[in-house]
Every structure is written in structure tokens, then in C-alpha cells.
Design a protein around this motif. Structure first.
Motif, PDB file in Angstrom:
ATOM      1  N   MET A  76      51.760  24.809   1.249  1.00  0.00           N
ATOM      2  CA  MET A  76      51.961  26.255   1.272  1.00  0.00           C
ATOM      3  C   MET A  76      53.291  26.579   0.609  1.00  0.00           C
ATOM      4  SD  MET A  76      51.636  28.934   4.400  1.00  0.00           S
ATOM      5  CE  MET A  76      51.669  30.679   4.112  1.00  0.00           C
ATOM      6  N   TRP A  77      53.207  27.432  -0.418  1.00  0.00           N
ATOM      7  CA  TRP A  77      54.389  27.921  -1.115  1.00  0.00           C
ATOM      8  C   TRP A  77      54.578  29.360  -0.663  1.00  0.00           C
ATOM      9  CZ3 TRP A  77      50.272  25.506  -3.643  1.00  0.00           C
ATOM     10  CH2 TRP A  77      50.492  24.165  -3.944  1.00  0.00           C
ATOM     11  N   ASN A  78      55.621  29.587   0.134  1.00  0.00           N
ATOM     12  CA  ASN A  78      55.839  30.867   0.797  1.00  0.00           C
ATOM     13  C   ASN A  78      56.505  31.895  -0.113  1.00  0.00           C
ATOM     14  OD1 ASN A  78      54.947  29.946   3.473  1.00  0.00           O
ATOM     15  ND2 ASN A  78      56.720  28.604   3.307  1.00  0.00           N
ATOM     16  N   LEU A  90      53.220  22.782   8.574  1.00  0.00           N
ATOM     17  CA  LEU A  90      52.760  24.171   8.624  1.00  0.00           C
ATOM     18  C   LEU A  90      52.839  24.692  10.058  1.00  0.00           C
ATOM     19  CD1 LEU A  90      51.428  26.622   7.129  1.00  0.00           C
ATOM     20  CD2 LEU A  90      49.242  25.678   7.920  1.00  0.00           C
ATOM     21  N   LYS A  91      52.412  23.865  11.012  1.00  0.00           N
ATOM     22  CA  LYS A  91      52.481  24.262  12.420  1.00  0.00           C
ATOM     23  C   LYS A  91      53.919  24.556  12.831  1.00  0.00           C
ATOM     24  CE  LYS A  91      48.441  21.661  14.018  1.00  0.00           C
ATOM     25  NZ  LYS A  91      47.988  20.559  14.888  1.00  0.00           N
ATOM     26  N   ALA A 154      45.516  24.823   0.044  1.00  0.00           N
ATOM     27  CA  ALA A 154      46.758  25.295  -0.573  1.00  0.00           C
ATOM     28  C   ALA A 154      46.842  26.806  -0.453  1.00  0.00           C
ATOM     29  CB  ALA A 154      46.817  24.882  -2.037  1.00  0.00           C
ATOM     30  N   VAL A 155      48.078  27.292  -0.312  1.00  0.00           N
ATOM     31  CA  VAL A 155      48.335  28.728  -0.280  1.00  0.00           C
ATOM     32  C   VAL A 155      49.560  28.980  -1.154  1.00  0.00           C
ATOM     33  CG1 VAL A 155      48.841  30.757   1.131  1.00  0.00           C
ATOM     34  CG2 VAL A 155      47.510  28.864   2.107  1.00  0.00           C
ATOM     35  N   ASN A 156      49.420  29.896  -2.090  1.00  0.00           N
ATOM     36  CA  ASN A 156      50.540  30.310  -2.922  1.00  0.00           C
ATOM     37  C   ASN A 156      50.755  31.784  -2.642  1.00  0.00           C
ATOM     38  OD1 ASN A 156      52.608  30.251  -4.763  1.00  0.00           O
ATOM     39  ND2 ASN A 156      51.297  30.154  -6.551  1.00  0.00           N
TER      40      ASN A 156
END
Length: 164
Positions: A76-78, A90-91, A154-156
Motif C-alpha cells: 500500500m502506497w499511502n 498494514l494491520k 496493492a493499493v496506490n
């Protein structure tokens, strides 16, 4: 007369079943070439449901349920420039959001797409309010969720605060 009616009906039915040719696609000369993927097609609404269920679980405070929708190797890229690798990290990151009172969530757009290599993504624009250290904060996000094997891998994220 009955033969004429039957003939017209038969011709109409045959003509309705004809596949219409697709209009020719105009070849455009783009000034820039995509570095990731060039060709995209529409993806599955099931992927949109997966991402919406992830957000709903977070907003409902059901973090364990949200984690079940993620792969163990999630990246995850915040929006703030930080990143996390792996579900355990992530948790840890999301622990801070348990007390943030996530609320007033809204979705502007959900677009499921599939790249030429078969990468499945959900692109979305959304908004949420939460309690920050200095009071309530409302942020708009542009997020891209990559889905593989029914899990978020994945999250961008790009975000900006909504200013009064």
C-alpha cells in the motif's frame, strides 16, 4: 397474403440477428507512450464490490473483516507518501484508524479495468471524514486497488484535504 406476412416476418427476424460490424477505430498518434500498460478493457463489478466491502468494513470498525479481503503480501502506497508491505504491516498502520471515527464516506466513481497483461484494478475517487490530532479532517482520494485471486494485493493512493 399469409405467405407475404410470413416472408416479411422471416426477413425481419433474420435481419435482427445480424451482427453489425464495429466502426473502425481511429489510430491516434499520442505524444507520450504509457509506461505500464497501453490497452485497457472494462473489468468485473465483483472487484468493485470487493473494494466497497473493504471500505465498508473499515467504516463499520470491522477491521478483521477488512483484512480478510487483502492478500498476505499486500503493498500500500499511502496518500501521505508512506508505504507498507505485507498484511501484518498494514494491520499495524490501520490500528491508528480504529479511533479515528471514519465517517461520511462517499464514492464519486468506481471503474473496474483489466490491463493487457490481465492485471485487474478498481480505480476510484472517494471522500471520507475522520478525526485527526487537530480535529475533523475531510479528504478526497484517488485510489487504485489491484485485485488478484479475489484479494486486494496493492493499493496506490493519492489524497488531498478538503479545505473550507
Amino acid at each position: 397474403t399469409m405467405k407475404k406476412i410470413l416472408f416479411i416476418f422471416l426477413i425481419t427476424m433474420v435481419s435482427c440477428n445480424q451482427n453489425m460490424p464495429e466502426p473502425p477505430q481511429e489510430t491516434l498518434s499520442m505524444p507520450y507512450e504509457a509506461t505500464y500498460q497501453k490497452e485497457w478493457k472494462m473489468g468485473s463489478q465483483e472487484n468493485v464490490l470487493l473494494v466497497q466491502n473493504f471500505h465498508k468494513a473499515l467504516l463499520d470498525g470491522e477491521f478483521e473483516k477488512a483484512y480478510e479481503l487483502c492478500s498476505d503480501t499486500i503493498s500500500m502506497w499511502n496518500g501521505d507518501g508512506t508505504s507498507v508491505e505485507g498484511l501484518d504491516n498494514l494491520k499495524t498502520m490501520l490500528e491508528g484508524y480504529k479511533e479515528a471515527n471514519l465517517r461520511d464516506y462517499g464514492v464519486g466513481v468506481n471503474i473496474p479495468v483489466v490491463s493487457e497483461e490481465g492485471h485487474e484494478w478498481v480505480l476510484l475517487w472517494d471522500i471520507v471524514t475522520f478525526d485527526g490530532p487537530d480535529g475533523a479532517v475531510t479528504e478526497r482520494y484517488q485510489e487504485a486497488f489491484r485485485i488478484a485471486d479475489g484479494k486486494i494485493v496493492a493499493v496506490n493512493q493519492f489524497s488531498k484535504p478538503v479545505l473550507d
